[in-house]
Design a protein around this motif. Structure first.
Motif, mmCIF file in Angstrom:
data_model
loop_
_atom_site.group_PDB
_atom_site.id
_atom_site.type_symbol
_atom_site.label_atom_id
_atom_site.label_comp_id
_atom_site.label_asym_id
_atom_site.label_seq_id
_atom_site.Cartn_x
_atom_site.Cartn_y
_atom_site.Cartn_z
ATOM 1 N N GLU A 1 0.834 -1.202 0.000
ATOM 2 C CA GLU A 1 0.000 0.000 0.000
ATOM 3 C C GLU A 1 0.872 1.257 0.000
ATOM 4 O O GLU A 1 0.582 2.222 -0.715
ATOM 5 N N ALA A 2 1.934 1.240 0.795
ATOM 6 C CA ALA A 2 2.867 2.372 0.798
ATOM 7 C C ALA A 2 3.559 2.485 -0.551
ATOM 8 O O ALA A 2 3.775 3.591 -1.064
ATOM 9 N N GLY A 3 3.915 1.333 -1.131
ATOM 10 C CA GLY A 3 4.529 1.355 -2.453
ATOM 11 C C GLY A 3 3.596 1.918 -3.506
ATOM 12 O O GLY A 3 4.010 2.707 -4.369
ATOM 13 N N ALA B 1 13.732 13.950 -4.666
ATOM 14 C CA ALA B 1 13.086 14.758 -3.620
ATOM 15 C C ALA B 1 11.860 14.078 -3.031
ATOM 16 O O ALA B 1 11.368 14.490 -1.976
ATOM 17 N N LEU B 2 11.353 13.021 -3.693
ATOM 18 C CA LEU B 2 10.160 12.322 -3.193
ATOM 19 C C LEU B 2 10.556 11.221 -2.215
ATOM 20 O O LEU B 2 10.364 10.032 -2.471
ATOM 21 N N HIS B 3 11.102 11.586 -1.067
ATOM 22 C CA HIS B 3 11.571 10.580 -0.102
ATOM 23 C C HIS B 3 10.381 9.798 0.452
ATOM 24 O O HIS B 3 9.471 10.389 1.048
ATOM 25 N N PRO B 4 10.377 8.454 0.301
ATOM 26 C CA PRO B 4 9.312 7.666 0.935
ATOM 27 C C PRO B 4 9.352 7.798 2.453
ATOM 28 O O PRO B 4 8.321 7.841 3.105
ATOM 29 N N GLU C 1 12.577 8.440 5.981
ATOM 30 C CA GLU C 1 13.931 8.872 6.319
ATOM 31 C C GLU C 1 14.982 7.795 6.077
ATOM 32 O O GLU C 1 16.171 8.106 5.974
ATOM 33 N N PHE C 2 14.582 6.528 5.958
ATOM 34 C CA PHE C 2 15.561 5.459 5.831
ATOM 35 C C PHE C 2 15.789 5.012 4.387
ATOM 36 O O PHE C 2 16.768 4.345 4.104
ATOM 37 N N ILE C 3 14.882 5.346 3.483
ATOM 38 C CA ILE C 3 14.977 4.855 2.118
ATOM 39 C C ILE C 3 15.124 6.015 1.149
ATOM 40 O O ILE C 3 14.371 6.984 1.214
ATOM 41 N N GLU C 4 16.091 5.911 0.268
ATOM 42 C CA GLU C 4 16.278 6.897 -0.775
ATOM 43 C C GLU C 4 15.973 6.222 -2.110
ATOM 44 O O GLU C 4 16.714 5.352 -2.550
ATOM 45 N N VAL C 5 14.874 6.600 -2.730
ATOM 46 C CA VAL C 5 14.517 6.077 -4.046
ATOM 47 C C VAL C 5 14.938 7.099 -5.088
ATOM 48 O O VAL C 5 14.560 8.272 -4.998
ATOM 49 N N LYS C 6 15.721 6.652 -6.034
ATOM 50 C CA LYS C 6 16.149 7.531 -7.117
ATOM 51 C C LYS C 6 15.758 6.879 -8.437
ATOM 52 O O LYS C 6 14.946 5.951 -8.449
ATOM 53 N N ALA C 7 16.286 7.364 -9.544
ATOM 54 C CA ALA C 7 15.820 6.865 -10.838
ATOM 55 C C ALA C 7 16.986 6.666 -11.788
ATOM 56 O O ALA C 7 18.018 7.343 -11.694
ATOM 57 N N SER C 8 16.802 5.735 -12.719
ATOM 58 C CA SER C 8 17.698 5.547 -13.854
ATOM 59 C C SER C 8 16.902 5.854 -15.109
ATOM 60 O O SER C 8 15.784 5.360 -15.275
ATOM 61 N N ILE C 9 17.467 6.668 -15.992
ATOM 62 C CA ILE C 9 16.751 7.114 -17.189
ATOM 63 C C ILE C 9 17.588 6.820 -18.429
ATOM 64 O O ILE C 9 18.797 7.112 -18.461
#
Length: 636
Positions: free
Chosen positions: A252-254, A309-312, A314-322
């Motif tokens: 659900e959080a995902g 900048a869309l931090h889920p 404080e412990f997880i950093e989601v970034k992107a590959s383009i």
């Protein structure tokens, strides 16, 4: 039946009799059965045609029309439909319910589901045929109407209800219910609204309301027809580390995070762009008329910044590959353009993620090379081509060997000796890394047993693992079983996990350390001090040792770095950790380390990694030398 097939079935049944054609050519038999209808796509043909045929058959029977020659086709299409289907006869009143509604007909899939023949099912109550609470099914069903041409005369319709079968999460059923409907004069507007609604559902993602894969394919084909050689851009984006959101906080959080990403993409991308969610955490953006390549790069950089900048939390950093590919330079058709953008994205991910990569022809060769390495690595594991090299950790005061770190090498038959950086990332992407690390644990246990034979003070042997492996119960179980079967005391084995990985799920890591500790296996925190999470990890759990990142060693003469290292060392000592400083390579670094009071060290000043065939000879020479810790020429 997969989700896509079920969606096609429901939408095909709902749209089958809408009053004009769209898409592919229709068959005359279908038109004769129930008038004009929409054939959405090839996968819909079986489901949509079956629903349409049978709906027409029921309507003709209800009006007591003479049987048409196409009834045979209708019965066959209904009978072989892969979704369980039944026909209920009801008067459409508000008081009726499914549990008592009688079955008038059932197809083969419904018969297999209930274990009763179609003839046995006729006349049976639906609630009796299906062992579930029919009130819940009726409440949660998805309902659609099939409305034929001429409805203003017959006022007849078929309601199609699709519901999940309780206790069988992969199974859905559909029931057809003949009803009388009362429509106002504005029938055409109703049908247009139905058409627009269901076409939107067919071509849009239910979670983000972006285009889905089919919608993107359809609209891209239209843009390619209009392109006439002008510049177009396809941008493929995949989220880095998104799996941790689902694993730590649930789907659900995902899902909520994916919605946020979808909203961000709609806000950032120009209105002319097509934006789609292809699946999971994969997105495709197509700009049919970019100003130039630099504007495409600027958009990609903006998206990378927005995702970061869309931090889920404080412990997880989601970034992107383009990855980006261009028409007509890289590809001249839609399918190839999407594929090449995907290849470029994959390249961005293999280079560490959080970056943009534009497609180049050499990338196909790189992918082919990786494919061959994956194939060869599978063979290497079965043929035991991987070898272990060992690097010692010593006591800087006494010169005594305290432990060894196990390092993997691959003796490739054609390419020679491969270092970890050349194949470990490939093993991780191929899902082979757990097999590699279990293989190295087996070797480390054998070496630990050999080197400690007749030795008073034990020497531990460490193997590097990832938190993904520690989060896998099967991996933990297999590691413990290997230790027990080896005959090696479990206290001689230590698993090392990097601080950057450990900080992602501290609670899970603590649980796994407890389980390993109960089995006698130690755990070390490696690469400590590299990230901001270092201090929070120190107080989280009692690791066996902490291994400081070698960046502190290389700049140990810098006053600020020296002071920071001293602070970290004091904190570690106060909470009871033994500390190892990695990367000690020169006599000057050795002296600086000792001046700081750091007792345990590892690096080329003592020895480079030593092949498994030579390590016992190195140990014998090292033990035999007076003075302890002076560097050994053979090791260097």
């Amino acid at each position: 039946m997969g989700r896509r097939a079920k969606t096609f079935l429901r939408l095909g049944a709902a749209m089958a009799a809408l009053p004009h054609l769209a898409g592919c050519a229709r068959s005359q038999s279908a038109a004769a059965s129930c008038g004009r209808w929409i054939w959405i796509a090839a996968p819909v043909a079986l489901a949509g045609a079956a629903a349409c045929f049978f709906a027409g058959r029921l309507l003709r029977r209800s009006r007591r029309d003479s049987a048409a020659p196409d009834d045979k086709d209708a019965v066959e299409a209904f009978g072989r439909n892969p979704m369980p289907m039944a026909v209920l006869m009801a008067d459409g009143g508000s008081g009726w319910d499914w549990a008592t509604a009688r079955i008038d007909a059932a197809n083969e899939a419904f018969s297999r589901l209930t274990g009763k023949t179609p003839s046995e099912l006729v006349g049976m109550a639906l609630g009796e045929a299906l062992p579930m609470d029919m009130s819940d099914a009726q409440k949660n069903a998805e309902d659609f109407l099939i409305i034929p041409d001429g409805m203003q005369e017959s006022r007849s319709a078929i309601e199609v209800s699709s519901f999940e079968l309780g206790g069988r999460p992969q199974t859905r059923c559909a029931v057809f219910i003949e009803k009388e409907i009362r429509l106002g004069d504005d029938q055409q507007r109703l049908l247009q609204k139905l058409e627009h609604h269901y076409q939107h559902k067919v071509y849009h993602d239910s979670l983000t309301d972006l285009l889905n894969r089919d919608g993107m394919r359809m609209y891209m084909e239209k843009r390619f027809e209009q392109a006439k050689g002008s510049l177009m851009m396809a941008m493929f984006m995949d989220l880095d580390n998104f799996k941790m959101v689902n694993d730590m906080y649930g789907h659900e959080a995902g899902d909520e995070y994916i919605r946020r990403v979808g909203r961000m993409l709609r806000d950032v991308c120009p209105d002319r762009c097509l934006v789609s969610r292809l699946s999971g955490d994969e997105f495709l953006i197509m700009d049919p008329a970019p100003v130039d390549r630099e504007s495409c790069r600027a958009l990609a950089r903006d998206i990378l910044h927005q995702v970061a900048a869309l931090h889920p939390n404080e412990f997880i950093e989601v970034k992107a590959s383009i990855g980006i590919a261009y028409y007509p330079e890289n590809a001249t058709d839609r399918s190839t353009l999407m594929s090449l953008a995907d290849i470029a994205m994959y390249k961005a991910k293999t280079e560490g993620g959080n970056r943009l990569v534009e497609y180049a022809d050499t990338m196909k060769l790189d992918m082919l090379d990786e494919y061959h390495l994956k194939r060869d690595l599978r063979a290497a594991l079965s043929e035991r081509q991987l070898t272990a090299w060992y690097q010692p950790v010593v006591d800087s005061h006494t010169g005594q060997i305290m432990s060894f770190e196990t390092l993997v090498r691959w003796k490739h038959p054609q390419r020679g000796l491969l270092m970890p950086a050349q194949f470990i990332p490939i093993a991780q992407r191929a899902g082979l890394l757990p097999l590699v690390d279990l293989y190295m644990i087996e070797k480390a246990l054998s070496f630990a047993r050999e080197i400690n034979d007749g030795r008073g003070e034990p020497i531990r042997v460490a193997v590097n693992v990832t938190t993904d492996e520690l989060s896998n119960d099967d991996f933990i179980t297999q590691a413990i079983e290997l230790t027990q079967k080896s005959g090696t005391p479990p206290g001689l084995l230590r698993l090392e996990v990097k601080e950057g990985d450990a900080s992602r799920d501290i609670e899970m890591l603590c649980d796994r350390i407890d389980r390993l500790s109960a089995a006698g296996i130690g755990v070390a925190l490696d690469d400590f001090g590299r990230n901001h999470s270092a201090l929070s990890l120190v107080g989280t759990h009692r690791f066996d040792i902490i291994k400081m990142n070698d960046a502190y060693t290389h700049s140990v003469s810098a006053p600020l770095r020296r002071q920071l290292l001293s602070i970290l060392m004091n904190i570690s000592r106060q909470v009871g950790f033994s500390v190892v400083l990695e990367g000690v390579e020169t006599p000057e670094q050795d002296r600086a380390v000792q001046d700081l009071g750091i007792r345990y060290m590892q690096g080329h000043f003592i020895a480079k990694p030593i092949p498994e065939t030579e390590v016992m000879d190195w140990v014998a020479r090292y033990d035999g030398r007076s003075g302890g810790k002076q560097p050994c020429a053979e090791g260097r």
